[in-house]
Design a protein around this motif. Structure first.
Motif, PDB file in Angstrom:
ATOM      1  N   GLU A 154     -48.726 -38.722  -7.366  1.00  0.00           N
ATOM      2  CA  GLU A 154     -47.804 -39.109  -8.428  1.00  0.00           C
ATOM      3  C   GLU A 154     -48.460 -38.995  -9.805  1.00  0.00           C
ATOM      4  O   GLU A 154     -49.687 -38.922  -9.927  1.00  0.00           O
ATOM      5  N   PRO A 204     -42.163 -41.941 -12.262  1.00  0.00           N
ATOM      6  CA  PRO A 204     -41.418 -40.836 -11.646  1.00  0.00           C
ATOM      7  C   PRO A 204     -40.655 -39.993 -12.657  1.00  0.00           C
ATOM      8  O   PRO A 204     -40.355 -38.832 -12.397  1.00  0.00           O
ATOM      9  N   SER A 207     -42.488 -36.731 -13.686  1.00  0.00           N
ATOM     10  CA  SER A 207     -42.513 -35.596 -12.756  1.00  0.00           C
ATOM     11  C   SER A 207     -41.106 -35.128 -12.408  1.00  0.00           C
ATOM     12  O   SER A 207     -40.914 -34.370 -11.461  1.00  0.00           O
ATOM     13  N   SER A 208     -40.127 -35.588 -13.192  1.00  0.00           N
ATOM     14  CA  SER A 208     -38.738 -35.173 -12.996  1.00  0.00           C
ATOM     15  C   SER A 208     -38.350 -34.123 -14.028  1.00  0.00           C
ATOM     16  O   SER A 208     -38.884 -34.082 -15.138  1.00  0.00           O
ATOM     17  N   HIS A 214     -36.708 -37.019  -9.530  1.00  0.00           N
ATOM     18  CA  HIS A 214     -37.589 -37.666  -8.553  1.00  0.00           C
ATOM     19  C   HIS A 214     -36.771 -38.468  -7.541  1.00  0.00           C
ATOM     20  O   HIS A 214     -35.813 -39.156  -7.915  1.00  0.00           O
TER      21      HIS A 214
END
Length: 249
Positions: A154, A204, A207-208, A214
């Motif tokens: 993550e 999250p 990383s979306s 995510h």
């Protein structure tokens, strides 16, 4: 047709917080009505009436720590789906420590360097802009988001976390540590007896993308949708009116 849930993004909007521009890009692609709610605007549960999901976003220390803690408590005690990322993870720990574990002075050293109970302290190694492995608790709700994987990787952007001196106390409570790093430092928490209550030190949203949200965010929105379908149309308008709340005296 399922009605889109209302979700509050609780925090203090700033282009200097890496997560916030990313959230701006994601909002139009979430199957929800999303509102930014400044921490200083939260004076009671009436501020958050009608929301089916509360997401405390990164950006601590907040302009109003009390406003954020009020939102966390409202979610925890009334069953509103809650997601806390980075600062939302930290403040979920503070709220639980104060109101459940009896640590009335639990605090984050970002607010008070001389805190009597320094629950949130600087990490030994900063995780600002880092990608790191995350081990997932077997059978946890968080693990279910990852199809019950044992670990994942993550994105973090944080310098503060749970003080190691209080890990044992948390582990002995009903607040489940459901994610940790390679050194067993807590990186995610959840309440097993809550419809959806998850806090993560990782973010999250970082990383979306609009085309690839995510899975934790998708799970939160789905929980908010379910909550919106099952709750009464006229939620309590004061803390005292929320029947499931405990006396704060």
């Amino acid at each position: 047709m399922t009605e889109r849930p209302r979700i509050a993004l609780i925090g203090d909007r700033s282009s200097k917080v890496p997560a916030h521009p990313r959230l701006e890009a994601l909002i139009p692609h979430l199957d929800a009505q999303v509102d930014w709610v400044p921490s200083e605007s939260i004076s009671g549960s009436e501020t958050l009436a009608g929301y089916s999901g509360l997401w405390v976003i990164p950006g601590s220390p907040y302009a109003s720590k009390d406003g954020v803690l009020l939102a966390v408590r409202l979610a925890r005690e009334t069953g509103i789906p809650y997601l806390g990322t980075c600062g939302g993870f930290q403040h979920a720990l503070i709220e639980y420590a104060r109101n459940v574990l009896g640590l009335a002075h639990a605090d984050d050293v970002q607010y008070d360097p001389d805190a009597e109970t320094p629950l949130i302290t600087a990490l030994c190694c900063s995780l600002a802009g880092e990608r790191s492995s995350l081990h997932l608790g077997d059978g946890s709700r968080l693990a279910s988001v990852y199809a019950h994987a044992e670990q994942t990787v993550e994105t973090f952007h944080c310098k503060y976390g749970l003080n190691p001196d209080y890990v044992d106390l948390i582990e002995q409570s009903s607040l489940v540590i459901s994610g940790w790093d390679a050194e067993k430092a807590p990186r995610a928490i959840e309440l097993a007896d809550h419809p959806f209550f998850i806090g993560t030190l990782f973010q999250p949203e970082l990383s979306s993308t609009p085309d690839s949200v995510h899975p934790l965010i998708e799970a939160f929105v789905a929980a908010a949708t379910r909550h919106g379908e099952t709750t009464a149309p006229n939620p309590p308008t004061t803390l005292e009116a929320a029947a499931t709340w405990k006396s704060s005296s």
